[in-house]
Write a protein that holds these residues in place. Sequence first.
Motif, PDB file in Angstrom:
ATOM      1  N   LYS A   1       2.768  -2.102   0.492  1.00 13.36           N
ATOM      2  CA  LYS A   1       2.432  -1.665  -0.866  1.00 13.36           C
ATOM      3  C   LYS A   1       1.881  -0.248  -0.767  1.00 13.36           C
TER       4      LYS A   1
ATOM      5  N   ASN B   1      13.057   2.480  -2.165  1.00 14.00           N
ATOM      6  CA  ASN B   1      13.935   1.382  -2.536  1.00 14.00           C
ATOM      7  C   ASN B   1      14.994   1.944  -3.479  1.00 14.00           C
TER       8      ASN B   1
ATOM      9  N   TYR C   1       1.631  -6.001   2.935  1.00 22.19           N
ATOM     10  CA  TYR C   1       1.877  -6.916   1.826  1.00 22.19           C
ATOM     11  C   TYR C   1       2.578  -8.155   2.376  1.00 22.19           C
TER      12      TYR C   1
ATOM     13  N   TYR D   1       6.604  -0.870  -3.853  1.00 23.93           N
ATOM     14  CA  TYR D   1       6.739  -1.811  -2.746  1.00 23.93           C
ATOM     15  C   TYR D   1       7.945  -1.457  -1.879  1.00 23.93           C
ATOM     16  N   ILE D   2       7.728  -1.533  -0.581  1.00 24.69           N
ATOM     17  CA  ILE D   2       8.762  -1.190   0.397  1.00 24.69           C
ATOM     18  C   ILE D   2       9.097  -2.439   1.196  1.00 24.69           C
ATOM     19  N   SER D   3      10.358  -2.757   1.299  1.00 27.80           N
ATOM     20  CA  SER D   3      10.793  -3.974   1.972  1.00 27.80           C
ATOM     21  C   SER D   3      10.472  -3.942   3.459  1.00 27.80           C
ATOM     22  N   ARG D   4      10.468  -5.104   4.061  1.00 31.69           N
ATOM     23  CA  ARG D   4      10.229  -5.199   5.500  1.00 31.69           C
ATOM     24  C   ARG D   4      11.259  -4.379   6.268  1.00 31.69           C
TER      25      ARG D   4
ATOM     26  N   ASP E   1      20.410   0.208   3.913  1.00 34.83           N
ATOM     27  CA  ASP E   1      19.049   0.586   3.521  1.00 34.83           C
ATOM     28  C   ASP E   1      18.871   2.081   3.304  1.00 34.83           C
TER      29      ASP E   1
ATOM     30  N   LYS F   1       6.253  -6.653   3.979  1.00 32.02           N
ATOM     31  CA  LYS F   1       6.417  -5.534   3.054  1.00 32.02           C
ATOM     32  C   LYS F   1       5.190  -4.624   3.101  1.00 32.02           C
TER      33      LYS F   1
ATOM     34  N   ALA G   1      10.220  -0.771   5.987  1.00 32.28           N
ATOM     35  CA  ALA G   1       8.831  -0.466   6.327  1.00 32.28           C
ATOM     36  C   ALA G   1       8.735   0.319   7.626  1.00 32.28           C
TER      37      ALA G   1
ATOM     38  N   ASN H   1       5.225 -10.939   3.645  1.00 34.18           N
ATOM     39  CA  ASN H   1       6.526 -10.965   4.327  1.00 34.18           C
ATOM     40  C   ASN H   1       6.913  -9.636   4.954  1.00 34.18           C
TER      41      ASN H   1
END
Length: 252
Positions: free
Chosen positions: A225, A203, A219, A237-240, A60, A223, A243, A221
């Motif tokens: 925004k 990302n 957002y 958007y940033i993934s879990r 990541d 995530k 985050a 799951n």
Amino acid sequence: MRILIIEDEQRNANRLQNLLLEINPDVVVVDILESVSDSVEWFAANDEPDLILMDVRLADGLCFEIFSLCTITAPVIFTTAYDEYAIRAFKVNSIDYLLKPVDKLELASALNKYKQFSTQNQTGAMISGLMDIIKKPGAVYRSRFLIPIHDGYKTIAVQDISYIYSEFKVSHLVLANGDIQAVLFTMDELEEQLNPDQFFRANRQHLISIDSIKSIHNYFNGKLKVILNGPEDVEIYISREKATLFKQWLDR
């Protein structure tokens, strides 16, 4: 000797573990981690190991994010396929920098180096000595870009950049006024050149400036925004997985 391995490729992690045990059967590998976020959580919940073997590019992001989010005093042996991060590595506890595929004799030499300097309590002196050898100043990040134009050059100040995105393997600087400028750097190179206190790798496609953030929203799951300022609002958007790192970056 308690050793922590931070490596996002399981095959490489297993090989490192096997090499360590071949060199010294008394080694205890306390854990194998594959990401920046996992590492930050691990250091928050565990005592530091005696030594860390760390890859640079993790699942990541770059491993240097870990040092900006955690206090780490244990010495580090970097194990990576990339040689361009050596200068930065020697600013964060590094006692050696081994290129993949890691050679058993080189790893054994690095472990002996750790034992020698650990016994003499001179790890810090060693790092200073290495820095003197390579003759590089302290962390200096890019403050501007020099852009060639048809009849000369123009400059773009980093402080004027709202975010950076990659499209078709070309990186683009998006300025606060909405102008867009392509640059001949990869996103990984830009992440290395820009101050991590100012820019976050949201990302694979986006690096965002902390000054450009307008709002942050939960957002699906887990995530996030992120809405960025500009002539037109931009949603990123940033993934879990990232985050938590993002919130820690904002909360420093």
